[in-house]
Design a protein around this motif. Structure first.
Motif, PDB file in Angstrom:
ATOM      1  N   TYR A 156      18.982  -9.581  -2.477  1.00 42.77           N
ATOM      2  CA  TYR A 156      17.641  -9.986  -2.886  1.00 42.77           C
ATOM      3  C   TYR A 156      17.008  -8.907  -3.744  1.00 42.77           C
ATOM      4  CZ  TYR A 156      12.659 -10.964  -2.484  1.00 42.77           C
ATOM      5  OH  TYR A 156      11.353 -11.195  -2.762  1.00 42.77           O
ATOM      6  N   LEU A 157      16.212  -9.338  -4.729  1.00 41.43           N
ATOM      7  CA  LEU A 157      15.402  -8.388  -5.487  1.00 41.43           C
ATOM      8  C   LEU A 157      14.126  -9.064  -5.933  1.00 41.43           C
ATOM      9  CD1 LEU A 157      15.437  -8.786  -8.890  1.00 41.43           C
ATOM     10  CD2 LEU A 157      17.829  -8.429  -8.416  1.00 41.43           C
ATOM     11  N   ARG A 158      13.099  -8.265  -6.118  1.00 40.47           N
ATOM     12  CA  ARG A 158      11.841  -8.760  -6.658  1.00 40.47           C
ATOM     13  C   ARG A 158      11.789  -8.356  -8.122  1.00 40.47           C
ATOM     14  NH1 ARG A 158       6.721  -8.805  -2.798  1.00 40.47           N
ATOM     15  NH2 ARG A 158       7.469 -10.516  -1.548  1.00 40.47           N
ATOM     16  N   PRO A 159      11.529  -9.292  -9.029  1.00 39.79           N
ATOM     17  CA  PRO A 159      11.470  -8.939 -10.443  1.00 39.79           C
ATOM     18  C   PRO A 159      10.246  -8.094 -10.791  1.00 39.79           C
ATOM     19  CG  PRO A 159      11.108 -11.304 -10.141  1.00 39.79           C
ATOM     20  CD  PRO A 159      11.426 -10.735  -8.795  1.00 39.79           C
ATOM     21  N   PHE A 160       9.154  -8.261 -10.061  1.00 37.98           N
ATOM     22  CA  PHE A 160       7.979  -7.397 -10.248  1.00 37.98           C
ATOM     23  C   PHE A 160       7.228  -7.313  -8.929  1.00 37.98           C
ATOM     24  CE2 PHE A 160       5.037 -10.922 -10.288  1.00 37.98           C
ATOM     25  CZ  PHE A 160       5.791 -11.963 -10.810  1.00 37.98           C
ATOM     26  N   HIS A 161       6.484  -6.214  -8.791  1.00 40.35           N
ATOM     27  CA  HIS A 161       5.766  -5.980  -7.546  1.00 40.35           C
ATOM     28  C   HIS A 161       4.645  -4.984  -7.812  1.00 40.35           C
ATOM     29  CE1 HIS A 161       5.432  -6.290  -3.211  1.00 40.35           C
ATOM     30  NE2 HIS A 161       5.192  -4.995  -3.188  1.00 40.35           N
ATOM     31  N   THR A 162       3.528  -5.151  -7.108  1.00 45.66           N
ATOM     32  CA  THR A 162       2.367  -4.287  -7.298  1.00 45.66           C
ATOM     33  C   THR A 162       2.123  -3.444  -6.058  1.00 45.66           C
ATOM     34  OG1 THR A 162       1.376  -5.942  -8.750  1.00 45.66           O
ATOM     35  CG2 THR A 162      -0.090  -4.244  -7.887  1.00 45.66           C
ATOM     36  N   PHE A 163       1.891  -2.143  -6.280  1.00 44.84           N
ATOM     37  CA  PHE A 163       1.537  -1.208  -5.212  1.00 44.84           C
ATOM     38  C   PHE A 163       0.101  -0.747  -5.431  1.00 44.84           C
ATOM     39  CE2 PHE A 163       6.139  -0.948  -5.367  1.00 44.84           C
ATOM     40  CZ  PHE A 163       6.451  -1.098  -4.027  1.00 44.84           C
ATOM     41  N   ILE A 164      -0.644  -0.652  -4.336  1.00 48.46           N
ATOM     42  CA  ILE A 164      -2.040  -0.230  -4.360  1.00 48.46           C
ATOM     43  C   ILE A 164      -2.104   1.204  -3.861  1.00 48.46           C
ATOM     44  CG2 ILE A 164      -4.368  -0.713  -3.503  1.00 48.46           C
ATOM     45  CD1 ILE A 164      -3.268  -3.574  -2.806  1.00 48.46           C
ATOM     46  N   TYR A 188       9.857   6.411  -9.671  1.00 46.80           N
ATOM     47  CA  TYR A 188       8.946   5.977  -8.611  1.00 46.80           C
ATOM     48  C   TYR A 188       9.276   4.541  -8.222  1.00 46.80           C
ATOM     49  CZ  TYR A 188       4.872   4.157  -6.241  1.00 46.80           C
ATOM     50  OH  TYR A 188       4.064   3.540  -5.327  1.00 46.80           O
ATOM     51  N   CYS A 189       9.292   3.652  -9.195  1.00 46.00           N
ATOM     52  CA  CYS A 189       9.557   2.238  -8.905  1.00 46.00           C
ATOM     53  C   CYS A 189      10.970   2.028  -8.380  1.00 46.00           C
ATOM     54  CB  CYS A 189       9.331   1.384 -10.152  1.00 46.00           C
ATOM     55  SG  CYS A 189       7.574   1.128 -10.518  1.00 46.00           S
ATOM     56  N   VAL A 243       0.835  -1.203   0.000  1.00 48.29           N
ATOM     57  CA  VAL A 243       0.000   0.000   0.000  1.00 48.29           C
ATOM     58  C   VAL A 243       0.866   1.248   0.000  1.00 48.29           C
ATOM     59  CG1 VAL A 243      -1.825   1.260   1.196  1.00 48.29           C
ATOM     60  CG2 VAL A 243      -1.846  -1.248   1.171  1.00 48.29           C
ATOM     61  N   ASP A 244       0.601   2.130  -0.948  1.00 49.62           N
ATOM     62  CA  ASP A 244       1.279   3.421  -1.033  1.00 49.62           C
ATOM     63  C   ASP A 244       0.213   4.470  -1.337  1.00 49.62           C
ATOM     64  OD1 ASP A 244       3.351   5.313  -1.133  1.00 49.62           O
ATOM     65  OD2 ASP A 244       3.486   5.126  -3.310  1.00 49.62           O
ATOM     66  N   TYR A 245      -0.435   4.954  -0.262  1.00 46.80           N
ATOM     67  CA  TYR A 245      -1.514   5.919  -0.414  1.00 46.80           C
ATOM     68  C   TYR A 245      -1.322   7.070   0.556  1.00 46.80           C
ATOM     69  CZ  TYR A 245      -6.126   7.990  -0.576  1.00 46.80           C
ATOM     70  OH  TYR A 245      -7.157   8.872  -0.711  1.00 46.80           O
ATOM     71  N   PRO A 246      -1.382   8.294   0.072  1.00 51.59           N
ATOM     72  CA  PRO A 246      -1.400   8.640  -1.349  1.00 51.59           C
ATOM     73  C   PRO A 246      -0.073   8.248  -2.005  1.00 51.59           C
ATOM     74  CG  PRO A 246      -1.144  10.620  -0.025  1.00 51.59           C
ATOM     75  CD  PRO A 246      -1.350   9.471   0.929  1.00 51.59           C
ATOM     76  N   LYS A 247      -0.113   8.132  -3.319  1.00 48.95           N
ATOM     77  CA  LYS A 247       1.070   7.679  -4.045  1.00 48.95           C
ATOM     78  C   LYS A 247       2.231   8.630  -3.787  1.00 48.95           C
ATOM     79  CE  LYS A 247       2.760   6.339  -8.585  1.00 48.95           C
ATOM     80  NZ  LYS A 247       2.425   6.203 -10.010  1.00 48.95           N
ATOM     81  N   THR A 248       3.375   8.039  -3.450  1.00 45.40           N
ATOM     82  CA  THR A 248       4.584   8.815  -3.188  1.00 45.40           C
ATOM     83  C   THR A 248       5.011   9.550  -4.451  1.00 45.40           C
ATOM     84  OG1 THR A 248       5.276   7.156  -1.587  1.00 45.40           O
ATOM     85  CG2 THR A 248       6.995   8.637  -2.420  1.00 45.40           C
TER      86      THR A 248
END
Length: 166
Positions: A64-72, A49-50, A35-40
């Motif tokens: 470690y790294l995440r190849p993809f990730h979703t922010f709400i 941003y990413c 969760v990123d509200y309000p969007k940074t």
């Protein structure tokens, strides 16, 4: 002098506190991770941003790294309502307690573009409106399962050709 019953009660209370704290930290992880509200606001070009938030949230580090990730990008109450007000839970063998949002939400997906051996990575930012599916535990989001894209064109392409052609 303590009786055996009071000792058992103390252990029971202790274990209940530990279990409750475990749930609190799992829920905290969901909020911190997704969760990123309000969007940074990011300085620089849109991909910043990413690049920034993936590091800030601990999704990239030296090992470690995440190849993809979703922010709400929705309020806590909007997200909590998915678990609390869903009358139609989605039952899947991998997540029997999953719930789908009734409306599309504001999302940002960060997808890795490049990454060096020492984990200096750049991400592509994809902004979308989409429904999501959450795994809920005791009426609270536990983790994000997926976002849902109901585009009829994409569904047809996937069915006919196994995915979009480039």
């Amino acid at each position: 002098m303590e009786g055996p019953m009071s000792s058992a009660v103390k252990w029971t209370v202790f274990l209940l506190i530990i279990l409750n704290l475990t749930h609190f930290y799992q829920a905290k992880d969901f909020w911190t991770l997704h969760v990123d509200y309000p969007k940074t606001k990011a300085s620089g070009k849109p991909p910043e941003y990413c690049n920034n938030i993936m590091r800030q949230r601990g999704l990239i580090n030296n090992t470690y790294l995440r190849p993809f990730h979703t922010f709400i990008h929705e309020s806590n109450s909007t997200i909590l309502n998915i678990c609390a007000n869903s009358t139609n839970p989605h039952y899947a063998s991998f997540a029997p307690n999953s719930y789908e949002s009734q409306n599309p939400l504001h999302l940002t997906e960060c997808c890795i573009k490049t990454c060096s051996p020492n984990f200096v990575c750049t991400y592509k930012e994809v902004i979308r409106m989409s429904k999501i599916r959450l795994a809920c535990l005791n009426g609270h989001p536990d983790h994000l399962i997926t976002y849902i894209n109901y585009s009829p064109t994409k569904i047809l392409i996937n069915l006919l050709f196994g995915g979009p052609r480039r």
